[in-house]
Design an enzyme around this catalytic site. Structure first.
Site, short mmCIF file in Angstrom:
data_model
loop_
_atom_site.label_atom_id
_atom_site.label_comp_id
_atom_site.label_asym_id
_atom_site.label_seq_id
_atom_site.Cartn_x
_atom_site.Cartn_y
_atom_site.Cartn_z
N GLY A 102 0.81 -1.23 0.00
CA GLY A 102 0.00 0.00 0.00
C GLY A 102 0.84 1.27 0.00
O GLY A 102 0.34 2.35 0.30
N LEU A 103 2.14 1.12 -0.32
CA LEU A 103 3.04 2.29 -0.30
C LEU A 103 3.53 2.65 -1.70
O LEU A 103 4.50 3.38 -1.85
CB LEU A 103 4.24 2.00 0.61
CG LEU A 103 3.95 1.90 2.10
CD1 LEU A 103 5.16 1.38 2.86
CD2 LEU A 103 3.51 3.24 2.67
N GLY A 104 2.85 2.12 -2.71
CA GLY A 104 3.23 2.46 -4.09
C GLY A 104 4.49 1.76 -4.54
O GLY A 104 5.28 2.31 -5.33
N THR A 105 4.71 0.52 -4.08
CA THR A 105 5.91 -0.21 -4.55
C THR A 105 5.76 -0.57 -6.02
O THR A 105 6.74 -0.58 -6.76
CB THR A 105 6.17 -1.51 -3.74
OG1 THR A 105 5.05 -2.40 -3.89
CG2 THR A 105 6.43 -1.21 -2.29
N SER A 106 4.52 -0.84 -6.45
CA SER A 106 4.33 -1.17 -7.88
C SER A 106 4.72 0.04 -8.73
O SER A 106 5.48 -0.08 -9.71
CB SER A 106 2.88 -1.55 -8.16
OG SER A 106 2.00 -0.48 -7.81
N ALA A 107 4.25 1.19 -8.33
CA ALA A 107 4.57 2.41 -9.09
C ALA A 107 6.06 2.71 -9.02
O ALA A 107 6.68 3.11 -10.01
CB ALA A 107 3.76 3.59 -8.53
N ALA A 108 6.66 2.47 -7.86
CA ALA A 108 8.10 2.78 -7.69
C ALA A 108 8.97 1.90 -8.57
O ALA A 108 9.97 2.36 -9.15
CB ALA A 108 8.49 2.61 -6.22
N ASP A 149 -0.25 7.29 -8.02
CA ASP A 149 1.01 6.77 -7.48
C ASP A 149 2.18 7.09 -8.39
O ASP A 149 3.24 7.57 -7.94
CB ASP A 149 0.92 5.25 -7.29
CG ASP A 149 -0.01 4.88 -6.16
OD1 ASP A 149 -0.10 3.67 -5.85
OD2 ASP A 149 -0.64 5.77 -5.59
N1 LIG Z 1 10.95 -5.06 -4.96
C1 LIG Z 1 10.18 -5.42 -5.99
N2 LIG Z 1 10.73 -6.09 -7.05
C2 LIG Z 1 9.98 -6.44 -8.12
N3 LIG Z 1 8.65 -6.20 -8.23
C3 LIG Z 1 8.06 -5.57 -7.20
C4 LIG Z 1 8.78 -5.15 -6.03
N4 LIG Z 1 7.90 -4.53 -5.18
C5 LIG Z 1 6.69 -4.60 -5.78
N5 LIG Z 1 6.79 -5.21 -6.99
C6 LIG Z 1 5.68 -5.50 -7.92
O1 LIG Z 1 4.54 -4.74 -7.54
C7 LIG Z 1 3.50 -5.65 -7.11
C8 LIG Z 1 2.77 -5.05 -5.92
O2 LIG Z 1 1.92 -4.03 -6.42
P1 LIG Z 1 0.81 -3.43 -5.42
O3 LIG Z 1 -0.03 -4.53 -4.91
O4 LIG Z 1 0.17 -2.28 -6.12
O5 LIG Z 1 1.72 -2.93 -4.20
P2 LIG Z 1 1.76 -1.43 -3.61
O6 LIG Z 1 0.46 -1.28 -2.88
O7 LIG Z 1 2.94 -1.41 -2.68
O8 LIG Z 1 1.91 -0.52 -4.80
C9 LIG Z 1 4.22 -6.92 -6.72
O9 LIG Z 1 3.30 -8.04 -6.80
C10 LIG Z 1 5.30 -6.98 -7.78
O10 LIG Z 1 4.75 -7.43 -9.01
C1 LIG Z 2 -6.25 2.01 -4.75
C2 LIG Z 2 -5.50 3.09 -5.52
O1 LIG Z 2 -6.26 4.30 -5.49
C3 LIG Z 2 -4.14 3.34 -4.89
C4 LIG Z 2 -3.26 2.08 -4.85
O2 LIG Z 2 -2.13 2.30 -4.04
P1 LIG Z 2 -1.08 1.10 -3.79
O3 LIG Z 2 -0.76 0.47 -5.13
O4 LIG Z 2 -1.78 0.08 -2.89
O5 LIG Z 2 0.10 1.73 -3.11
C5 LIG Z 2 -5.36 2.60 -6.96
C6 LIG Z 2 -4.97 3.71 -7.96
O6 LIG Z 2 -5.12 4.91 -7.62
O7 LIG Z 2 -4.52 3.33 -9.04
MG LIG Z 3 0.55 -0.27 -6.34
#
Ligand SMILES: Nc1ncnc2c1ncn2[C@@H]1O[C@H](COP(=O)(O)OP(=O)(O)O)[C@@H](O)[C@H]1O
Ligand SMILES: C[C@@](O)(CCOP(=O)(O)O)CC(=O)O
Ligand SMILES: [Mg+2]
Length: 313
Positions: A102-108, A149
């Site tokens: 939930g901290l935007g790791t996918s976007a990062a 994100d």
């Molecule tokens: N360190 C990482 N290395 C590779 N892929 C990652 C990493 N962290 C996250 N991801 C990718 O992002 C996905 C998580 O996305 P998401 O559920 O939106 O998490 P967040 O809420 O932190 O954005 C993971 O399943 C993976 O595919």
């Molecule tokens: C739920 C949402 O509003 C934010 C998602 O944040 P995160 O990938 O869980 O860090 C989805 C979006 O804005 O694309």
């Molecule tokens: Mg995400």
């Protein structure tokens, strides 16, 4: 040459999920950074120590891992590479937190890969160009999602997303946050919320309209540093996210206890199903989060977005 992108993670202060359906939202970059390093290689290689597989299927003849989980997990990276070029490189991803919290790791991962790889190839993208490309990739991988994100992590700061405008907000209010292990990824939660919308369009619209009003009110209070009012709206936003079905019992209990203890505000942050919880700063906030098993993070706001540095090997 080694190129390293350093991407700030983010907290969603208000408006997650509703922002996907055109409502405003406020997100802020924090002092936790995911790093993506790109270096020369004969073939594409991804190294990401924080990724873990649930169960493996391996062809013992050549020790090749044969499960679709791997390609799904690396989708964000591979789609980011394809969006920039086709010169083989080694990608190393170093994350301060577990994936999917939930901290935007996918976007990062997207913003970092696009920034580092494009710079490695000599393309000088502006932060807005990185934001646009990154949002396209996240949308392609997830099938649904907002620009919140990817834009906030590319541009940095506290940003109000309202229609097609981004407006920087200045506030001295500080927060405490931590994350819990999740049961579902954000992509899965987005699909769950869409099912809610498809089943109850009218109720759904009223819920996200309310969230939209909360965001615009919260923006004023944030700028006036009215912490009590911001906190009150955090509890209301959390309640509306509960009604969308994106919270989980232990987090609802933590938020409810926060209110009982007199902590001014608390809510989930991001996609839900566990993940991050954000609270207004209070001596009890950190203790409460830890007592529920959360991993505390550095929630200090970070002004800048993604940065890129180069060094010779
Ligand atoms: N360190 C990482 N290395 C590779 N892929 C990652 C990493 N962290 C996250 N991801 C990718 O992002 C996905 C998580 O996305 P998401 O559920 O939106 O998490 P967040 O809420 O932190 O954005 C993971 O399943 C993976 O595919
Ligand atoms: C739920 C949402 O509003 C934010 C998602 O944040 P995160 O990938 O869980 O860090 C989805 C979006 O804005 O694309
Ligand atoms: Mg995400």
């Amino acid at each position: 040459m080694i190129v390293e992108a350093r991407v700030p993670l983010k907290l969603t202060l208000f408006g997650e999920h509703a922002v996907v359906y055109g409502k405003p939202a406020i997100a802020a970059t924090i002092s936790e950074f995911l790093k993506v390093r790109v270096s020369p290689s004969e073939k594409f290689v991804v190294v990401s120590p924080s990724l873990n597989l649930k169960g493996v299927k391996v062809n013992l003849d050549d020790m090749r891992v044969e499960n679709e989980q791997v390609s799904r997990l690396l989708n964000y990276v591979s789609e980011s590479l394809s969006a920039v070029g086709d010169v083989p490189v080694k990608i190393e991803i170093e994350s301060p937190v577990e994936p999917s919290v939930g901290l935007g790791t996918s976007a990062a991962v997207i913003v970092g890969t696009i920034s580092a790889y494009s710079s490695f190839l000599g393309q000088d993208l502006t932060p807005m160009e990185i934001a646009r490309k990154s949002h396209e990739v996240e949308l392609r991988v997830q099938g649904i999602g907002s620009r919140m994100d990817t834009y906030v992590e590319s541009l940095g700061g506290i940003i109000l997303f309202n229609g097609n405008k981004e407006e920087r907000i200045h506030s001295d209010i500080s927060f405490v946050s931590g994350y819990f292990r999740r049961s579902m990824t954000t992509a899965e939660m987005l699909k769950k919320v869409k099912e809610f919308k498809d089943q109850s369009v009218e109720v759904f619209s009223k819920i996200i309209d309310s969230i939209g009003s909360i965001v615009m009110e919260a923006k004023e209070y944030m700028e006036e540093n009215k912490e009590t009012e911001v906190g009150r709206l955090m509890y209301v936003n959390h309640g509306l996210l509960f009604s969308l079905g994106v919270t989980v019992p232990e987090i609802d209990e933590a938020v409810s206890r926060a209110r009982y203890l007199g902590i001014k505000g608390a809510k989930i942050s991001g996609g839900g199903a566990g993940g991050s919880v954000i609270m207004t700063s209070d001596p009890a906030s950190g203790m409460l989060l830890r007592s529920f098993g959360a991993y505390l993070i550095n929630s200090r706001f970070h002004e800048g977005g993604v940065t890129v540095s180069k060094r010779t090997e």
